[in-house]
Design an enzyme around this catalytic site. Structure first.
Site, short mmCIF file in Angstrom:
data_model
loop_
_atom_site.label_atom_id
_atom_site.label_comp_id
_atom_site.label_asym_id
_atom_site.label_seq_id
_atom_site.Cartn_x
_atom_site.Cartn_y
_atom_site.Cartn_z
N LEU A 33 0.71 -1.25 0.16
CA LEU A 33 -0.04 0.17 -0.02
C LEU A 33 1.08 1.17 0.17
O LEU A 33 0.43 2.20 0.47
CB LEU A 33 -1.09 0.04 1.25
CG LEU A 33 -2.12 -1.24 1.33
CD1 LEU A 33 -2.93 -1.02 2.37
CD2 LEU A 33 -2.91 -1.35 0.02
N SER A 124 7.68 -2.63 -19.71
CA SER A 124 7.60 -1.60 -20.26
C SER A 124 8.21 -0.96 -21.81
O SER A 124 9.42 -1.61 -21.87
CB SER A 124 7.95 -0.39 -19.37
OG SER A 124 7.88 0.83 -19.80
N ALA A 125 7.28 -0.51 -22.41
CA ALA A 125 7.85 0.15 -23.54
C ALA A 125 9.18 1.02 -23.42
O ALA A 125 9.86 1.06 -24.63
CB ALA A 125 6.82 0.64 -24.53
N THR A 126 9.32 1.24 -22.35
CA THR A 126 10.55 2.01 -22.22
C THR A 126 11.89 1.34 -22.37
O THR A 126 12.90 2.14 -22.61
CB THR A 126 10.72 2.64 -20.66
OG1 THR A 126 11.66 3.61 -20.51
CG2 THR A 126 10.88 1.65 -19.69
N TYR A 149 14.22 4.19 -13.37
CA TYR A 149 13.16 3.18 -13.62
C TYR A 149 13.19 2.56 -14.71
O TYR A 149 13.02 1.16 -14.44
CB TYR A 149 11.85 4.17 -13.73
CG TYR A 149 10.63 3.52 -14.33
CD1 TYR A 149 10.01 2.78 -13.45
CD2 TYR A 149 10.41 3.74 -15.55
CE1 TYR A 149 8.54 1.94 -13.91
CE2 TYR A 149 9.24 3.22 -15.98
CZ TYR A 149 8.23 2.18 -15.31
OH TYR A 149 7.54 1.49 -15.87
N LYS A 153 13.41 -1.92 -15.27
CA LYS A 153 12.65 -3.00 -16.22
C LYS A 153 13.58 -3.63 -17.18
O LYS A 153 13.49 -4.92 -17.42
CB LYS A 153 11.61 -2.17 -17.04
CG LYS A 153 10.53 -1.43 -16.31
CD LYS A 153 9.65 -2.63 -15.45
CE LYS A 153 8.71 -1.76 -14.66
NZ LYS A 153 7.90 -2.67 -13.89
N1 UFG Z 1 2.45 15.40 -21.10
C1 UFG Z 1 2.12 16.63 -21.02
N2 UFG Z 1 1.86 17.21 -20.09
C2 UFG Z 1 1.90 16.61 -18.81
C3 UFG Z 1 2.20 15.29 -18.83
C4 UFG Z 1 2.60 14.59 -19.93
O1 UFG Z 1 2.22 17.26 -22.48
O2 UFG Z 1 1.53 17.18 -17.90
C5 UFG Z 1 3.08 14.39 -22.28
C6 UFG Z 1 4.29 14.00 -22.40
O3 UFG Z 1 5.16 15.13 -22.58
C7 UFG Z 1 4.42 12.91 -23.09
C8 UFG Z 1 2.95 12.13 -23.11
O4 UFG Z 1 2.07 13.31 -22.36
O5 UFG Z 1 4.44 13.18 -24.52
C9 UFG Z 1 2.61 11.05 -22.37
O6 UFG Z 1 3.45 11.47 -20.95
P1 UFG Z 1 3.18 10.37 -19.87
O7 UFG Z 1 3.99 10.90 -18.57
O8 UFG Z 1 1.79 10.10 -19.59
O9 UFG Z 1 3.77 9.04 -20.25
P2 UFG Z 1 5.28 8.61 -21.01
O10 UFG Z 1 4.99 8.19 -22.41
O11 UFG Z 1 6.28 9.90 -20.71
O12 UFG Z 1 5.81 7.76 -20.05
C10 UFG Z 1 5.02 6.38 -19.75
C11 UFG Z 1 5.05 5.57 -18.45
C12 UFG Z 1 6.45 5.06 -18.14
C13 UFG Z 1 7.12 4.40 -19.34
C14 UFG Z 1 7.14 5.14 -20.49
C15 UFG Z 1 7.70 4.75 -21.80
O13 UFG Z 1 4.51 6.63 -17.51
O14 UFG Z 1 6.25 4.51 -17.09
O15 UFG Z 1 5.82 5.71 -20.95
O16 UFG Z 1 6.98 3.42 -22.16
F1 UFG Z 1 8.40 4.32 -18.90
#
Ligand code: UFG
Length: 335
Positions: A33, A124-126, A149, A153
């Site tokens: 949790l 993850s795709a990362t 992070y 993975k």
């Molecule tokens: N974004 C914004 N404003 C915000 C938040 C995000 O414009 O306030 C944009 C980011 O720049 C990005 C898109 O929204 O272009 C998605 O961002 P997220 O943070 O939702 O997701 P990410 O693609 O950065 O990351 C995700 C997961 C990670 C993983 C990564 C790669 O959160 O765990 O994909 O697979 F590692």
């Protein structure tokens, strides 16, 4: 099948437990949790009419894991338990390496002790990193990433592959998720991170609910059709169902297998914002800000292998994702 779900009270874990129970399987949840609420177990019971066994324990605690295996005949494990905030992992790398690696290794050690040989791992795709070009395929080199992070993975995938080499009768399915969003249709489960969200959809939810003033879109000068980043957003319920298919596959297979779970389509930040406004009939205040460090311009999955090997494909639309996310965000805001 009786399945141990580590991190089963979290965002993806809780949706997976619901799908397991609704498919007639039994679920045992182990979750400390640290980033989830105890009430999630009640909500799972409200949705499914069945209550999973629940252990409030850290996955690094070998004795707690032994107790779970002693008290239940576990056939397979789905391992979600991990820290997942990219930015925090850059500031506190040791915390991430200690927690995520130690949890996975401890789990494997205890599984070996008790002779449990089926594991589905939350990757993850990362792991595809900045070198590969979309669409990402599982046979591309997946050994680069940009933050601690992501490295956890990559490293756990490596550990699992090495473990399977040494124990060929073990089966490890490494599910590489793209960007899960959306929420359960009941509005009872969803993504509600502690503090100010980092990820796009929970941030949008809080802006729409009036809890945050406006969304900042990180950059509109990327080499994409509208200049904003593109991602492969998939509904968390589709993702949960993907775990069931992976368990079914693991039941009669051996070896380590990486499989993408994504839709195969890139959606830009602006497209997502517009879809959210349209389907929920509201206006979302936003501004364009500078790029965020470490963001890749565009990536999405090649989901062919998931279809061929698991018989899985995403079925929910972007509209479904936006509608359910808002239903959940509204409920959270009322709490
Ligand atoms: N974004 C914004 N404003 C915000 C938040 C995000 O414009 O306030 C944009 C980011 O720049 C990005 C898109 O929204 O272009 C998605 O961002 P997220 O943070 O939702 O997701 P990410 O693609 O950065 O990351 C995700 C997961 C990670 C993983 C990564 C790669 O959160 O765990 O994909 O697979 F590692």
């Amino acid at each position: 099948m009786k399945v141990l779900v580590t991190g089963g009270a979290g965002y993806i874990g809780s949706h997976t437990v619901v799908e397991l129970l609704q498919a007639g399987h039994e679920a045992v949840v182990l979750d400390d949790l640290s980033n989830a609420q105890a009430d999630v177990i009640n909500r799972i019971e409200t949705i499914t009419g069945r209550r999973p066994a629940f252990y409030e324990n850290d996955c690094k605690d070998a004795d707690a894991l032994r107790r779970v295996f002693r008290e239940h005949e576990i056939d397979a494990v789905i391992h979600f338990a991990a820290y997942k905030a990219v930015g925090e992992s850059v500031r506190e790398p040791l915390k991430y390496y200690r927690n995520n690696l130690d949890s996975a290794i401890t789990l494997l050690e205890v599984m070996e002790e008790v002779g449990c040989r089926k594991l589905v791992f939350s990757s993850s795709a990362t792991v595809y990193g900045p070198e590969n070009e979309a669409p990402y395929r599982e046979d591309m080199p997946a050994l680069q990433t940009s933050n601690p992070y992501g490295w956890t993975k990559v490293m756990i995938e490596r550990i699992l592959k090495d473990y399977v080499t040494a124990h060929p009768d073990f089966c490890a399915i490494l599910l590489r998720y793209f960007n899960p969003i959306g929420a359960h249709e009941s509005g009872l489960l969803g993504d509600d991170p502690n503090g100010i969200p980092n990820n796009l959809m929970p941030y949008i939810g809080r802006v729409a609910a009036g809890q945050l003033e406006k969304l900042t879109i990180f950059g509109d000068d990327y080499p994409t059709p509208d200049g904003t980043c593109q991602r492969d957003y998939l509904h968390v319920v589709d993702l949960a169902v993907g775990h069931l298919r992976a368990l079914e596959y693991a039941a009669d297979h051996e070896g380590a297998e990486a499989i993408n779970l994504g839709t195969g389509h890139g959606v830009s930040v602006l497209e997502l914002v517009n879809a959210f406004q349209k389907v929920n009939e509201l206006t979302l205040p936003y501004v364009i800000g500078p790029r965020r460090d470490g963001d890749l311009p565009a990536f999405w999955a090649d989901p062919t292998k998931a279809k061929e090997v698991l018989g899985w494909e995403a079925t929910h639309t972007l509209e479904d994702m936006c509608r359910s996310s808002w239903l959940y965000a509204k409920n959270c805001a009322r709490k």
